[in-house]
Design a protein around this motif. Structure first.
Motif, PDB file in Angstrom:
ATOM      1  N   PRO A  86       0.843  -1.237   0.219  1.00 34.66           N
ATOM      2  CA  PRO A  86      -0.073   0.065   0.118  1.00 34.66           C
ATOM      3  C   PRO A  86       0.794   1.301   0.049  1.00 34.66           C
ATOM      4  CG  PRO A  86       0.079  -0.864   2.344  1.00 34.66           C
ATOM      5  CD  PRO A  86       0.558  -1.889   1.292  1.00 34.66           C
ATOM      6  N   ASP A 135      -0.636   6.715   1.966  1.00 37.46           N
ATOM      7  CA  ASP A 135      -2.183   7.367   2.237  1.00 37.46           C
ATOM      8  C   ASP A 135      -3.080   6.121   2.220  1.00 37.46           C
ATOM      9  OD1 ASP A 135      -1.999   6.794  -0.571  1.00 37.46           O
ATOM     10  OD2 ASP A 135      -2.927   8.837  -1.112  1.00 37.46           O
ATOM     11  N   ARG A 136      -2.701   5.009   1.764  1.00 34.56           N
ATOM     12  CA  ARG A 136      -3.545   3.714   1.826  1.00 34.56           C
ATOM     13  C   ARG A 136      -3.170   2.698   2.808  1.00 34.56           C
ATOM     14  NH1 ARG A 136      -8.095   3.945  -0.088  1.00 34.56           N
ATOM     15  NH2 ARG A 136      -8.081   1.785  -0.276  1.00 34.56           N
ATOM     16  N   ALA A 162      -6.260   1.942   5.168  1.00 33.97           N
ATOM     17  CA  ALA A 162      -7.250   1.081   4.592  1.00 33.97           C
ATOM     18  C   ALA A 162      -6.893  -0.156   4.401  1.00 33.97           C
ATOM     19  CB  ALA A 162      -7.518   1.770   3.131  1.00 33.97           C
ATOM     20  N   GLU A 163      -5.443  -0.383   4.128  1.00 33.10           N
ATOM     21  CA  GLU A 163      -5.161  -1.776   4.193  1.00 33.10           C
ATOM     22  C   GLU A 163      -5.069  -2.600   5.373  1.00 33.10           C
ATOM     23  OE1 GLU A 163      -3.399  -5.207   2.517  1.00 33.10           O
ATOM     24  OE2 GLU A 163      -4.600  -3.832   1.981  1.00 33.10           O
TER      25      GLU A 163
END
Length: 212
Positions: free
Chosen positions: A47, A50-51, A54-55
């Protein structure tokens, strides 16, 4: 024996602790993926910074669904989380599991951290869950990962062609490796000796540096 996929265990070695992945690991994991811009390598699924949140959320949701056991990889000497890994594709009926979705900060690579983490995961899979086989999967073009998996003692089972669609829309051919329960004692011995050899070499370097 039935594999019990419940609370994520904490697995501790000499250098590494694998602990249950949590939202609180996000800052360290953002630093880890930024070290070497790991997410920019097109054939990986690391990821972007910035992800990361979410991951983490995705992996925790997969755990709740009984499909994944996610860990943060903590470097014990520094106390920092330097990556993440999982048990995935859990098949309790056939006592099979995949070790995957692993990433490590560039500075943590080639340090023995990955070797010890794999030893901890494999030991749990074969000795606690009594798995009959543990799989590893990687992108056809990820030559570094393929070589690293083979160096663990895993054998290549085959290639799943057009197996999945990547984040860029490209089709991915997936190379599948495995270690079987019958092979585990030899693999365990080889990994343990690799770590001992590295520890001896590091000890020699430290002694030489003190006397330089």
């Amino acid at each position: 024996m039935t594999m019990e996929i419940g609370t994520v265990p904490t697995l501790t070695g000499d250098r590494v602790t694998l602990e249950p992945l949590a939202a609180e690991h996000a800052d360290d994991l953002r630093a880890a993926v930024s070290d070497g811009d790991l997410w920019r390598t097109w054939y990986t699924s690391v990821p972007a910074p910035d992800r990361v949140d979410a991951e983490i959320g995705r992996r925790l949701a997969e755990h709740e669904a009984g499909r994944m056991v996610p860990f943060a990889i903590r470097d014990r000497p520094t106390g920092r989380v330097v990556g993440a890994t999982t048990f995935a594709n859990i098949d309790t009926a056939n006592r099979r599991v995949e070790v995957g979705y692993t990433f490590l900060a560039r500075a943590a690579q080639r340090t023995g951290i990955n070797t010890e983490a794999k030893l901890l995961l494999l030991s749990h899979a074969f000795e606690t869950w009594q798995c009959i086989a543990v799989e590893f999967r990687t992108h056809w073009h990820n030559q570094q990962s393929r070589a690293a998996i083979a160096s663990l003692g895993a054998k290549q089972d085959g290639v799943l062609r057009s197996h999945s669609i990547g984040r860029d829309g490209a089709l991915r051919d997936t190379v599948v490796f495995s270690i079987t329960a019958a092979e585990w004692p030899t693999v365990r011995l080889a990994l343990t000796e690799r770590l001992r050899t590295r520890d001896r070499a590091e000890g020699s370097r430290r002694r030489a540096a003190r006397h330089a």
